[in-house]
Design a protein around this motif. Structure first.
Motif, PDB file in Angstrom:
ATOM      1  N   VAL A 199      55.483   5.029  42.942  1.00  0.00           N
ATOM      2  CA  VAL A 199      55.471   4.450  44.300  1.00  0.00           C
ATOM      3  C   VAL A 199      54.698   5.368  45.239  1.00  0.00           C
ATOM      4  CG1 VAL A 199      56.936   3.944  46.304  1.00  0.00           C
ATOM      5  CG2 VAL A 199      57.559   3.063  44.046  1.00  0.00           C
ATOM      6  N   GLU A 200      54.976   6.671  45.180  1.00  0.00           N
ATOM      7  CA  GLU A 200      54.285   7.628  46.046  1.00  0.00           C
ATOM      8  C   GLU A 200      52.791   7.672  45.747  1.00  0.00           C
ATOM      9  OE1 GLU A 200      56.365  11.386  45.813  1.00  0.00           O
ATOM     10  OE2 GLU A 200      58.250  10.446  46.426  1.00  0.00           O
ATOM     11  N   LEU A 201      52.411   7.615  44.465  1.00  0.00           N
ATOM     12  CA  LEU A 201      51.003   7.596  44.091  1.00  0.00           C
ATOM     13  C   LEU A 201      50.309   6.372  44.674  1.00  0.00           C
ATOM     14  CD1 LEU A 201      48.519   8.500  42.422  1.00  0.00           C
ATOM     15  CD2 LEU A 201      49.489   7.169  40.528  1.00  0.00           C
ATOM     16  N   CYS A 202      50.929   5.222  44.556  1.00  0.00           N
ATOM     17  CA  CYS A 202      50.337   3.980  45.073  1.00  0.00           C
ATOM     18  C   CYS A 202      50.142   4.047  46.583  1.00  0.00           C
ATOM     19  CB  CYS A 202      51.205   2.789  44.711  1.00  0.00           C
ATOM     20  SG  CYS A 202      51.167   2.366  42.958  1.00  0.00           S
ATOM     21  N   ARG A 203      51.072   4.639  47.274  1.00  0.00           N
ATOM     22  CA  ARG A 203      50.948   4.753  48.728  1.00  0.00           C
ATOM     23  C   ARG A 203      49.892   5.793  49.109  1.00  0.00           C
ATOM     24  NH1 ARG A 203      56.815   3.349  49.415  1.00  0.00           N
ATOM     25  NH2 ARG A 203      56.636   1.104  49.740  1.00  0.00           N
ATOM     26  N   TYR A 204      49.765   6.831  48.298  1.00  0.00           N
ATOM     27  CA  TYR A 204      48.776   7.876  48.552  1.00  0.00           C
ATOM     28  C   TYR A 204      47.357   7.366  48.299  1.00  0.00           C
ATOM     29  CZ  TYR A 204      46.249  12.281  48.127  1.00  0.00           C
ATOM     30  OH  TYR A 204      45.343  13.305  48.276  1.00  0.00           O
ATOM     31  N   ALA A 205      47.200   6.508  47.283  1.00  0.00           N
ATOM     32  CA  ALA A 205      45.877   5.997  46.893  1.00  0.00           C
ATOM     33  C   ALA A 205      45.920   4.465  46.833  1.00  0.00           C
ATOM     34  CB  ALA A 205      45.480   6.581  45.544  1.00  0.00           C
ATOM     35  N   PRO A 206      46.026   3.803  47.969  1.00  0.00           N
ATOM     36  CA  PRO A 206      46.205   2.349  47.976  1.00  0.00           C
ATOM     37  C   PRO A 206      45.018   1.557  47.424  1.00  0.00           C
ATOM     38  CG  PRO A 206      45.847   3.154  50.204  1.00  0.00           C
ATOM     39  CD  PRO A 206      45.993   4.367  49.324  1.00  0.00           C
ATOM     40  N   ALA A 207      43.846   2.145  47.367  1.00  0.00           N
ATOM     41  CA  ALA A 207      42.675   1.440  46.833  1.00  0.00           C
ATOM     42  C   ALA A 207      42.560   1.587  45.316  1.00  0.00           C
ATOM     43  CB  ALA A 207      41.407   1.950  47.501  1.00  0.00           C
ATOM     44  N   LEU A 218      54.327  -3.401  45.542  1.00  0.00           N
ATOM     45  CA  LEU A 218      53.217  -2.696  44.903  1.00  0.00           C
ATOM     46  C   LEU A 218      52.894  -3.205  43.507  1.00  0.00           C
ATOM     47  CD1 LEU A 218      54.321   0.914  45.940  1.00  0.00           C
ATOM     48  CD2 LEU A 218      52.431  -0.411  46.913  1.00  0.00           C
ATOM     49  N   LEU A 219      53.545  -4.256  43.071  1.00  0.00           N
ATOM     50  CA  LEU A 219      53.394  -4.724  41.697  1.00  0.00           C
ATOM     51  C   LEU A 219      51.958  -5.124  41.369  1.00  0.00           C
ATOM     52  CD1 LEU A 219      54.889  -5.169  39.081  1.00  0.00           C
ATOM     53  CD2 LEU A 219      55.502  -7.449  39.875  1.00  0.00           C
ATOM     54  N   GLU A 220      51.231  -5.657  42.321  1.00  0.00           N
ATOM     55  CA  GLU A 220      49.847  -6.082  42.046  1.00  0.00           C
ATOM     56  C   GLU A 220      48.887  -4.908  41.884  1.00  0.00           C
ATOM     57  OE1 GLU A 220      48.205  -9.373  43.846  1.00  0.00           O
ATOM     58  OE2 GLU A 220      50.041 -10.539  43.734  1.00  0.00           O
ATOM     59  N   GLN A 221      49.274  -3.730  42.325  1.00  0.00           N
ATOM     60  CA  GLN A 221      48.415  -2.546  42.217  1.00  0.00           C
ATOM     61  C   GLN A 221      48.550  -1.864  40.858  1.00  0.00           C
ATOM     62  OE1 GLN A 221      49.029   0.325  45.356  1.00  0.00           O
ATOM     63  NE2 GLN A 221      47.477   1.707  44.577  1.00  0.00           N
ATOM     64  N   VAL A 222      49.639  -2.155  40.137  1.00  0.00           N
ATOM     65  CA  VAL A 222      49.939  -1.433  38.902  1.00  0.00           C
ATOM     66  C   VAL A 222      49.973  -2.393  37.719  1.00  0.00           C
ATOM     67  CG1 VAL A 222      51.601   0.072  37.739  1.00  0.00           C
ATOM     68  CG2 VAL A 222      51.320   0.219  40.218  1.00  0.00           C
ATOM     69  N   ARG A 223      49.284  -2.022  36.686  1.00  0.00           N
ATOM     70  CA  ARG A 223      49.332  -2.779  35.434  1.00  0.00           C
ATOM     71  C   ARG A 223      50.265  -2.045  34.486  1.00  0.00           C
ATOM     72  NH1 ARG A 223      44.597  -5.413  32.107  1.00  0.00           N
ATOM     73  NH2 ARG A 223      45.912  -6.548  30.660  1.00  0.00           N
ATOM     74  N   MET A 283      40.554   4.034  39.276  1.00  0.00           N
ATOM     75  CA  MET A 283      41.463   3.739  38.192  1.00  0.00           C
ATOM     76  C   MET A 283      42.235   5.009  37.889  1.00  0.00           C
ATOM     77  SD  MET A 283      42.449   1.440  35.918  1.00  0.00           S
ATOM     78  CE  MET A 283      41.207   0.215  36.201  1.00  0.00           C
ATOM     79  N   ILE A 284      43.558   4.885  37.872  1.00  0.00           N
ATOM     80  CA  ILE A 284      44.427   6.019  37.553  1.00  0.00           C
ATOM     81  C   ILE A 284      45.358   5.597  36.427  1.00  0.00           C
ATOM     82  CG2 ILE A 284      46.175   7.624  38.404  1.00  0.00           C
ATOM     83  CD1 ILE A 284      45.082   7.079  41.251  1.00  0.00           C
ATOM     84  N   ILE A 285      45.376   6.370  35.354  1.00  0.00           N
ATOM     85  CA  ILE A 285      46.286   6.103  34.241  1.00  0.00           C
ATOM     86  C   ILE A 285      47.363   7.183  34.265  1.00  0.00           C
ATOM     87  CG2 ILE A 285      46.510   5.894  31.739  1.00  0.00           C
ATOM     88  CD1 ILE A 285      43.509   5.098  31.743  1.00  0.00           C
ATOM     89  N   VAL A 286      48.626   6.743  34.261  1.00  0.00           N
ATOM     90  CA  VAL A 286      49.734   7.696  34.378  1.00  0.00           C
ATOM     91  C   VAL A 286      50.696   7.557  33.207  1.00  0.00           C
ATOM     92  CG1 VAL A 286      49.614   7.817  36.888  1.00  0.00           C
ATOM     93  CG2 VAL A 286      51.108   6.141  35.842  1.00  0.00           C
ATOM     94  N   ASN A 287      51.198   8.688  32.741  1.00  0.00           N
ATOM     95  CA  ASN A 287      52.316   8.694  31.801  1.00  0.00           C
ATOM     96  C   ASN A 287      53.568   8.470  32.633  1.00  0.00           C
ATOM     97  OD1 ASN A 287      50.892   9.096  29.457  1.00  0.00           O
ATOM     98  ND2 ASN A 287      51.061  11.319  29.524  1.00  0.00           N
ATOM     99  N   ALA A 288      54.169   7.302  32.456  1.00  0.00           N
ATOM    100  CA  ALA A 288      55.200   6.868  33.389  1.00  0.00           C
ATOM    101  C   ALA A 288      56.541   6.607  32.726  1.00  0.00           C
ATOM    102  CB  ALA A 288      54.713   5.588  34.083  1.00  0.00           C
TER     103      ALA A 288
END
Length: 76
Positions: free
Chosen positions: A25-33, A63-68, A1-6
Protein backbone atom coordinates in the motif's frame (compact mmCIF):
# COMPACT_ATOMS: atom_id res chain seq x y z
CA UNK A 1 7.05 -1.41 -13.50
CA UNK A 2 7.90 -2.66 -10.02
CA UNK A 3 8.04 -6.35 -9.13
CA UNK A 4 7.89 -7.10 -5.40
CA UNK A 5 8.31 -10.21 -3.29
CA UNK A 6 5.07 -9.86 -1.41
CA UNK A 7 4.60 -12.96 0.69
CA UNK A 8 4.92 -11.23 4.05
CA UNK A 9 7.45 -13.95 4.88
CA UNK A 10 8.89 -14.08 8.35
CA UNK A 11 10.89 -16.42 10.50
CA UNK A 12 9.99 -17.48 14.03
CA UNK A 13 11.65 -14.37 15.48
CA UNK A 14 11.93 -10.87 14.10
CA UNK A 15 9.87 -8.93 11.60
CA UNK A 16 8.86 -9.80 8.08
CA UNK A 17 11.58 -10.34 5.48
CA UNK A 18 9.49 -9.73 2.34
CA UNK A 19 6.87 -7.08 1.74
CA UNK A 20 3.50 -7.38 3.45
CA UNK A 21 0.22 -5.72 2.48
CA UNK A 22 1.03 -2.48 4.32
CA UNK A 23 4.37 -2.20 2.52
CA UNK A 24 2.63 -2.62 -0.84
CA UNK A 25 0.00 0.00 0.00
CA UNK A 26 2.79 2.42 0.93
CA UNK A 27 4.70 1.62 -2.28
CA UNK A 28 1.61 2.29 -4.40
CA UNK A 29 1.05 5.63 -2.71
CA UNK A 30 4.73 6.55 -3.06
CA UNK A 31 4.80 5.67 -6.78
CA UNK A 32 1.23 6.11 -8.06
CA UNK A 33 2.27 6.03 -11.73
CA UNK A 34 3.99 2.66 -11.36
CA UNK A 35 2.48 -0.68 -12.26
CA UNK A 36 3.22 -3.22 -9.53
CA UNK A 37 3.43 -7.00 -9.87
CA UNK A 38 3.22 -8.81 -6.55
CA UNK A 39 4.83 -12.26 -6.53
CA UNK A 40 6.13 -14.84 -4.04
CA UNK A 41 2.85 -15.38 -2.18
CA UNK A 42 1.84 -18.83 -0.98
CA UNK A 43 5.25 -20.01 -2.20
CA UNK A 44 6.78 -21.42 0.95
CA UNK A 45 5.57 -22.03 4.49
CA UNK A 46 6.88 -18.80 5.97
CA UNK A 47 5.02 -16.66 3.40
CA UNK A 48 1.99 -15.70 5.45
CA UNK A 49 0.30 -13.26 3.04
CA UNK A 50 -2.12 -14.85 0.56
CA UNK A 51 -3.17 -13.50 -2.81
CA UNK A 52 -6.73 -13.19 -1.51
CA UNK A 53 -5.64 -11.17 1.53
CA UNK A 54 -3.54 -8.82 -0.57
CA UNK A 55 -6.30 -8.32 -3.14
CA UNK A 56 -8.79 -7.57 -0.36
CA UNK A 57 -6.55 -4.97 1.25
CA UNK A 58 -5.77 -3.33 -2.08
CA UNK A 59 -9.48 -3.20 -2.90
CA UNK A 60 -10.18 -1.50 0.46
CA UNK A 61 -7.48 1.07 -0.30
CA UNK A 62 -8.64 1.66 -3.89
CA UNK A 63 -5.35 0.36 -5.27
CA UNK A 64 -6.33 -2.97 -6.81
CA UNK A 65 -6.06 -1.70 -10.39
CA UNK A 66 -2.43 -0.63 -9.84
CA UNK A 67 -1.26 -4.08 -8.72
CA UNK A 68 -1.25 -7.33 -10.64
CA UNK A 69 -1.30 -10.51 -8.56
CA UNK A 70 -0.47 -13.43 -10.87
CA UNK A 71 -1.49 -16.98 -10.08
CA UNK A 72 0.94 -19.89 -10.05
CA UNK A 73 2.41 -20.34 -13.52
CA UNK A 74 0.74 -17.21 -14.90
CA UNK A 75 2.84 -15.00 -17.20
CA UNK A 76 2.75 -11.21 -17.09
Amino acid sequence: MIIVNAGGAQFVTGGHITMNEQDIVELCRYAPAASVIAVHMEAINHCLLTREQLAGRLEQEGLLEQVRIPGDGEWC
